[in-house]
Design an enzyme around this catalytic site. Structure first.
Site, PDB file in Angstrom:
ATOM      1  N   ASN A   7       0.839  -1.195   0.000  1.00  0.00           N
ATOM      2  CA  ASN A   7       0.000   0.000   0.000  1.00  0.00           C
ATOM      3  C   ASN A   7       0.885   1.262   0.000  1.00  0.00           C
ATOM      4  O   ASN A   7       1.475   1.614   1.017  1.00  0.00           O
ATOM      5  CB  ASN A   7      -0.884  -0.054   1.258  1.00  0.00           C
ATOM      6  CG  ASN A   7      -1.820   1.133   1.371  1.00  0.00           C
ATOM      7  OD1 ASN A   7      -1.555   2.202   0.849  1.00  0.00           O
ATOM      8  ND2 ASN A   7      -2.916   0.929   2.080  1.00  0.00           N
ATOM      9  N   ASP A  62      -0.519  -3.066  10.265  1.00  0.00           N
ATOM     10  CA  ASP A  62      -1.825  -3.682  10.077  1.00  0.00           C
ATOM     11  C   ASP A  62      -2.860  -2.784  10.731  1.00  0.00           C
ATOM     12  O   ASP A  62      -2.743  -2.462  11.915  1.00  0.00           O
ATOM     13  CB  ASP A  62      -1.875  -5.094  10.667  1.00  0.00           C
ATOM     14  CG  ASP A  62      -2.987  -5.882  10.000  1.00  0.00           C
ATOM     15  OD1 ASP A  62      -2.849  -6.179   8.810  1.00  0.00           O
ATOM     16  OD2 ASP A  62      -4.026  -6.137  10.642  1.00  0.00           O
ATOM     17  N   LYS A 159      -3.958  14.954   8.337  1.00  0.00           N
ATOM     18  CA  LYS A 159      -4.256  13.572   8.752  1.00  0.00           C
ATOM     19  C   LYS A 159      -3.068  13.011   9.544  1.00  0.00           C
ATOM     20  O   LYS A 159      -3.242  12.389  10.593  1.00  0.00           O
ATOM     21  CB  LYS A 159      -4.555  12.680   7.534  1.00  0.00           C
ATOM     22  CG  LYS A 159      -4.854  11.235   7.926  1.00  0.00           C
ATOM     23  CD  LYS A 159      -5.015  10.266   6.767  1.00  0.00           C
ATOM     24  CE  LYS A 159      -5.155   8.833   7.273  1.00  0.00           C
ATOM     25  NZ  LYS A 159      -5.033   7.806   6.248  1.00  0.00           N
ATOM     26  N   HIS A 164      -4.603   7.641  13.655  1.00  0.00           N
ATOM     27  CA  HIS A 164      -4.245   6.383  14.329  1.00  0.00           C
ATOM     28  C   HIS A 164      -2.813   5.967  13.960  1.00  0.00           C
ATOM     29  O   HIS A 164      -2.043   5.518  14.782  1.00  0.00           O
ATOM     30  CB  HIS A 164      -5.252   5.300  13.929  1.00  0.00           C
ATOM     31  CG  HIS A 164      -5.469   5.200  12.435  1.00  0.00           C
ATOM     32  ND1 HIS A 164      -5.980   6.237  11.698  1.00  0.00           N
ATOM     33  CD2 HIS A 164      -5.189   4.226  11.553  1.00  0.00           C
ATOM     34  CE1 HIS A 164      -6.023   5.888  10.423  1.00  0.00           C
ATOM     35  NE2 HIS A 164      -5.550   4.677  10.308  1.00  0.00           N
TER      36      HIS A 164
HETATM   37  P1  IMP Z   1      -4.510  -3.323   6.109  1.00  0.00           P
HETATM   38  O1  IMP Z   1      -4.921  -4.743   6.345  1.00  0.00           O
HETATM   39  O2  IMP Z   1      -3.748  -2.747   7.242  1.00  0.00           O
HETATM   40  O3  IMP Z   1      -3.795  -3.088   4.813  1.00  0.00           O
HETATM   41  O4  IMP Z   1      -5.797  -2.409   6.026  1.00  0.00           O
HETATM   42  C1  IMP Z   1      -7.096  -2.866   6.087  1.00  0.00           C
HETATM   43  C2  IMP Z   1      -7.989  -1.979   5.277  1.00  0.00           C
HETATM   44  O5  IMP Z   1      -8.128  -0.731   5.942  1.00  0.00           O
HETATM   45  C3  IMP Z   1      -7.486  -1.683   3.864  1.00  0.00           C
HETATM   46  O6  IMP Z   1      -8.566  -1.743   2.965  1.00  0.00           O
HETATM   47  C4  IMP Z   1      -6.950  -0.283   3.949  1.00  0.00           C
HETATM   48  O7  IMP Z   1      -7.135   0.417   2.740  1.00  0.00           O
HETATM   49  C5  IMP Z   1      -7.791   0.312   5.070  1.00  0.00           C
HETATM   50  N1  IMP Z   1      -6.997   1.297   5.790  1.00  0.00           N
HETATM   51  C6  IMP Z   1      -5.860   1.060   6.500  1.00  0.00           C
HETATM   52  N2  IMP Z   1      -5.389   2.219   7.004  1.00  0.00           N
HETATM   53  C7  IMP Z   1      -6.241   3.186   6.600  1.00  0.00           C
HETATM   54  C8  IMP Z   1      -6.275   4.597   6.776  1.00  0.00           C
HETATM   55  O8  IMP Z   1      -5.401   5.222   7.391  1.00  0.00           O
HETATM   56  N3  IMP Z   1      -7.323   5.226   6.228  1.00  0.00           N
HETATM   57  C9  IMP Z   1      -8.307   4.587   5.537  1.00  0.00           C
HETATM   58  N4  IMP Z   1      -8.304   3.290   5.310  1.00  0.00           N
HETATM   59  C10 IMP Z   1      -7.278   2.588   5.837  1.00  0.00           C
END
Ligand code: IMP
Length: 181
Positions: A7, A62, A159, A164
């Site tokens: 990402n 994560d 942001k 978080h």
């Molecule tokens: P991951 O498993 O940590 O990659 O994230 C889980 C989901 O949450 C993914 O679809 C990411 O796009 C979303 N996500 C993670 N961090 C953020 C953020 O800071 N803002 C918005 N969506 C997020």
């Protein structure tokens, strides 16, 4: 310092959060994410998998969106739900739901021969409509408490000053700074 992620949005944010202090390199790759019951456990498993592949200190992130009215769903399923339902799907599920409280959580799992975990949380609400073009994932539908704008309506610096991810990053930085002394 290496971040392993698929990402680029996360990489961009960490470059700003940690960038002034450490030279952050991106290892752009996907890795297995087991569906366990907390993001910390998911991150821990992924780190042990990656520790056999990456030849330097590294970290992963994560994260997940936890909606109170849905008892924390999508939580550890956030990635799958983002890909399938998307923001519009979540807004549809929330039609008629008055409790729009939600929480974003980040877990940084850093491996330097040992596993180190740092977490950050931000409370907020799910907006009525998707708003804003910045950021990624659920940013257009999450309004952090005390603010009117969604993450996606904020400039990246804004942001990154309250998110978080910023909070987890701050704890991580404190650890790294101590370690460097
Ligand atoms: P991951 O498993 O940590 O990659 O994230 C889980 C989901 O949450 C993914 O679809 C990411 O796009 C979303 N996500 C993670 N961090 C953020 C953020 O800071 N803002 C918005 N969506 C997020």
């Amino acid at each position: 310092m290496i971040i392993v992620t698929s990402n680029k949005g996360k990489y961009r944010e960490y470059k700003e959060i940690l960038g002034g202090h450490f030279n952050l390199k991106l290892m752009l790759m996907r890795y297995p994410e087991e569906q366990l019951d907390t993001i910390e456990k998911v991150a821990e498993r992924s780190v042990y998998y990656l520790s056999g592949i990456v030849n330097d200190d590294f970290f992963i992130d994560d994260s997940g969106l936890f909606i109170e009215a849905f008892k924390g769903f999508p939580g550890v399923y956030s990635s799958y739900v983002n890909k399938t339902l998307g923001n519009e799907g979540i807004l549809r599920l929330m039609e008629g739901v008055s409790n729009r409280t939600a929480e974003f959580r980040t877990c940084i799992a850093y491996y330097d021969g040992k596993l180190n975990i740092f977490t950050g949380k931000v409370q907020g609400t799910i907006s009525e409509t998707a708003r804003g073009k910045n950021g990624f994932g659920f940013d257009p539908i999450f309004i952090p408490s005390g603010h009117k704008l969604t993450y996606a309506e904020m400039a990246l610096e804004k942001k990154n000053s309250l998110s978080h991810r910023y909070r987890a990053g701050k704890a991580f930085l404190k650890f790294l700074t101590k370690k460097a002394i």
